[in-house]
Design an enzyme around this catalytic site. Sequence first.
Site, PDB file in Angstrom:
ATOM      1  N   HIS A 143       0.835  -1.208   0.000  1.00  0.00           N
ATOM      2  CA  HIS A 143       0.000   0.000   0.000  1.00  0.00           C
ATOM      3  C   HIS A 143       0.873   1.262   0.000  1.00  0.00           C
ATOM      4  CE1 HIS A 143      -3.542   2.485   1.258  1.00  0.00           C
ATOM      5  NE2 HIS A 143      -2.573   3.215   1.800  1.00  0.00           N
ATOM      6  N   GLU A 144       1.872   1.282   0.867  1.00  0.00           N
ATOM      7  CA  GLU A 144       2.741   2.467   0.962  1.00  0.00           C
ATOM      8  C   GLU A 144       3.575   2.649  -0.302  1.00  0.00           C
ATOM      9  OE1 GLU A 144       2.394   4.696   3.317  1.00  0.00           O
ATOM     10  OE2 GLU A 144       0.818   3.394   4.047  1.00  0.00           O
ATOM     11  N   HIS A 147       1.600   4.351  -3.039  1.00  0.00           N
ATOM     12  CA  HIS A 147       1.556   5.825  -2.937  1.00  0.00           C
ATOM     13  C   HIS A 147       2.769   6.426  -3.657  1.00  0.00           C
ATOM     14  CE1 HIS A 147      -1.891   6.553  -0.400  1.00  0.00           C
ATOM     15  NE2 HIS A 147      -1.426   5.867   0.630  1.00  0.00           N
ATOM     16  N   GLU A 201      -6.192   6.824  -1.520  1.00  0.00           N
ATOM     17  CA  GLU A 201      -6.193   5.672  -0.613  1.00  0.00           C
ATOM     18  C   GLU A 201      -6.741   4.428  -1.309  1.00  0.00           C
ATOM     19  OE1 GLU A 201      -5.059   5.100   2.624  1.00  0.00           O
ATOM     20  OE2 GLU A 201      -3.953   6.790   1.859  1.00  0.00           O
TER      21      GLU A 201
HETATM   22 ZN   LIG Z   1      -2.451   5.225   2.244  1.00  0.00          ZN
END
Ligand SMILES: [Zn+2]
Length: 272
Positions: A143-144, A147, A201
């Site tokens: 997830h990170e 980004h 997100e």
């Molecule tokens: Zn996030």
Amino acid sequence: MLTLRFAAIVTICLSAPALGGCETTTSGGSVGADRKQLMLISSQELDQTSAQTYAKLLSDASAKGVLNRDQAMLARVRAIASRLEPQTRVFRPDAPGWRWEVNVINSNELNAFCMPGGKIMVYSGLISQLRLTDDEIAVVLGHEIAHALREHSRAQMSQAIAAQSAIGIGAALFGLGQGSADLAGVGYQALIATRFSRTDEAEADRMGLELTARAGYDPRAGVTLWQKMIQVSQGGRPPEFLSSHPAEASRVQEIQALLPTVMPLYTAARGR
Ligand SMILES: [Zn+2]
């Protein structure tokens, strides 16, 4: 004023192809991640700022004696990250060649981030207090990393610059340095404690789950991870991680809905 700002951004986005202001940083992968973004700062500039901020964070942590204290945890996090890094190729071919760095800060804080250009930091509390499995750590890191791949920080700063003034937009687009001037002041808040939009997100969840699956980690861990996050957000002080990544039931549902898309990638990776 809000309408004017919005109109300015839309106008730039429509007229930008000739100027290179709007672009997509990634190709879609299996989950579709090729939304166009307004980009007024160069990746190079931001990566440089990111590397400097990360180096400062490392030296501060080292001075306090909290950098990579738990060698077993560090080795575990680095092993998981090193399986995820080559998978970033599916979204952007340049990413496996980034100068990836992975470190662990010894702290009760529940936090993790990946700064632009692949500078990853995990706070030990996230792993120890939530008793994360390797699969769940992979989901967090995926997830990170997403980004960073989608350059959400760069897009967010670009929008802030665009919102300032039409003159500012013009200056930045034509490389007259407005972007650099603003970039100098971003520091901690923009790069480390970024509050991403709901769209960002959701995008990071989708891409992160694909990275997790392709690296041979079970994407179903996305469900258990966020269930743990929801649980911890209900008691006492909400962890830092959740102020930028709200834990909501809808998030778990969206991850569940994505499993049929990513499970075949996981099965294929396990078969290799
Ligand atoms: Zn996030």
